[in-house]
Motif scaffolding. Structure first.
Motif, PDB file in Angstrom:
ATOM      1  N   ARG A  12     116.351  50.329  57.763  1.00  0.00           N
ATOM      2  CA  ARG A  12     117.898  50.964  57.322  1.00  0.00           C
ATOM      3  C   ARG A  12     118.226  50.225  55.996  1.00  0.00           C
ATOM      4  NH1 ARG A  12     121.424  48.941  62.112  1.00  0.00           N
ATOM      5  NH2 ARG A  12     119.744  47.277  61.981  1.00  0.00           N
ATOM      6  N   HIS A  13     119.361  51.015  55.558  1.00  0.00           N
ATOM      7  CA  HIS A  13     119.898  50.330  54.404  1.00  0.00           C
ATOM      8  C   HIS A  13     120.396  48.794  54.292  1.00  0.00           C
ATOM      9  CE1 HIS A  13     122.240  50.097  50.382  1.00  0.00           C
ATOM     10  NE2 HIS A  13     123.215  49.584  51.229  1.00  0.00           N
ATOM     11  N   VAL A  14     120.973  48.512  55.394  1.00  0.00           N
ATOM     12  CA  VAL A  14     121.374  46.950  55.627  1.00  0.00           C
ATOM     13  C   VAL A  14     120.213  46.180  55.838  1.00  0.00           C
ATOM     14  CG1 VAL A  14     121.732  47.370  58.172  1.00  0.00           C
ATOM     15  CG2 VAL A  14     122.986  45.654  56.795  1.00  0.00           C
ATOM     16  N   GLU A  15     119.138  46.585  56.473  1.00  0.00           N
ATOM     17  CA  GLU A  15     117.927  45.666  56.755  1.00  0.00           C
ATOM     18  C   GLU A  15     117.158  45.370  55.215  1.00  0.00           C
ATOM     19  OE1 GLU A  15     116.460  46.890  61.018  1.00  0.00           O
ATOM     20  OE2 GLU A  15     116.082  48.412  59.586  1.00  0.00           O
ATOM     21  N   LYS A  16     117.128  46.326  54.504  1.00  0.00           N
ATOM     22  CA  LYS A  16     116.528  46.350  53.249  1.00  0.00           C
ATOM     23  C   LYS A  16     117.247  45.500  52.164  1.00  0.00           C
ATOM     24  CE  LYS A  16     114.000  50.575  53.151  1.00  0.00           C
ATOM     25  NZ  LYS A  16     114.223  51.870  52.363  1.00  0.00           N
ATOM     26  N   ASP A  17     118.640  45.588  52.196  1.00  0.00           N
ATOM     27  CA  ASP A  17     119.506  45.179  51.170  1.00  0.00           C
ATOM     28  C   ASP A  17     120.125  43.507  51.798  1.00  0.00           C
ATOM     29  OD1 ASP A  17     118.758  47.082  49.595  1.00  0.00           O
ATOM     30  OD2 ASP A  17     120.618  48.404  49.792  1.00  0.00           O
ATOM     31  N   VAL A  18     120.264  43.617  53.061  1.00  0.00           N
ATOM     32  CA  VAL A  18     120.987  42.352  53.439  1.00  0.00           C
ATOM     33  C   VAL A  18     120.133  41.368  54.411  1.00  0.00           C
ATOM     34  CG1 VAL A  18     122.789  41.571  54.887  1.00  0.00           C
ATOM     35  CG2 VAL A  18     123.197  43.660  53.726  1.00  0.00           C
ATOM     36  N   LEU A  19     119.398  41.946  55.291  1.00  0.00           N
ATOM     37  CA  LEU A  19     118.945  41.273  56.164  1.00  0.00           C
ATOM     38  C   LEU A  19     117.456  40.496  55.817  1.00  0.00           C
ATOM     39  CD1 LEU A  19     119.432  43.329  59.569  1.00  0.00           C
ATOM     40  CD2 LEU A  19     120.586  41.196  58.730  1.00  0.00           C
ATOM     41  N   ILE A  20     116.634  41.225  55.113  1.00  0.00           N
ATOM     42  CA  ILE A  20     115.530  40.720  54.645  1.00  0.00           C
ATOM     43  C   ILE A  20     115.828  39.860  53.400  1.00  0.00           C
ATOM     44  CG2 ILE A  20     113.472  41.558  53.256  1.00  0.00           C
ATOM     45  CD1 ILE A  20     113.387  44.066  55.105  1.00  0.00           C
TER      46      ILE A  20
END
Length: 107
Positions: A12-20
């Motif tokens: 998801r977008h949040v995983e690529k741009d925030v969590l990772i």
């Protein structure tokens, strides 16, 4: 239809741009531990004048962290680790930070 290969999983977008990137920051701080320690030591000794006295340590720390943030191999490494933790959570329902806790010796 579950994708088990880490290369096939859609993030998801949040995983690529925030969590990772959050994981990358934590790992980069570990890899630049000597520079983090030098900067912290300088700041503690300098007090209010740390802005002026710790410029060299600050720039060395920024350079080290930026080098890791911009490394595509490091990003892929963190991405794979994130995906493995995500798959493990989907299997067990237990977050990685809780899974690593030791059981009490009395059990």
């Amino acid at each position: 239809m579950e994708a088990t290969n880490t290369d096939e999983i859609q993030l998801r977008h949040v995983e690529k741009d925030v969590l990772i990137p959050k994981m990358m920051r934590e790992k980069a701080k570990e890899r630049c531990a000597d520079k983090v320690e030098a900067f912290n030591h300088c700041c503690k000794e300098s007090g209010f004048f740390m802005v002026f006295k710790c410029r060299e340590e600050n720039s060395a720390l920024k350079e080290c962290l930026t080098q890791h943030y911009q490394d595509p191999v490091f990003f892929e490494e963190c991405k794979k680790q994130y995906i493995q933790e995500k798959l493990e959570f989907e299997k067990t329902g237990i977050p990685a930070k809780n899974r690593k806790q030791k059981l009490p010796a009395s059990m």
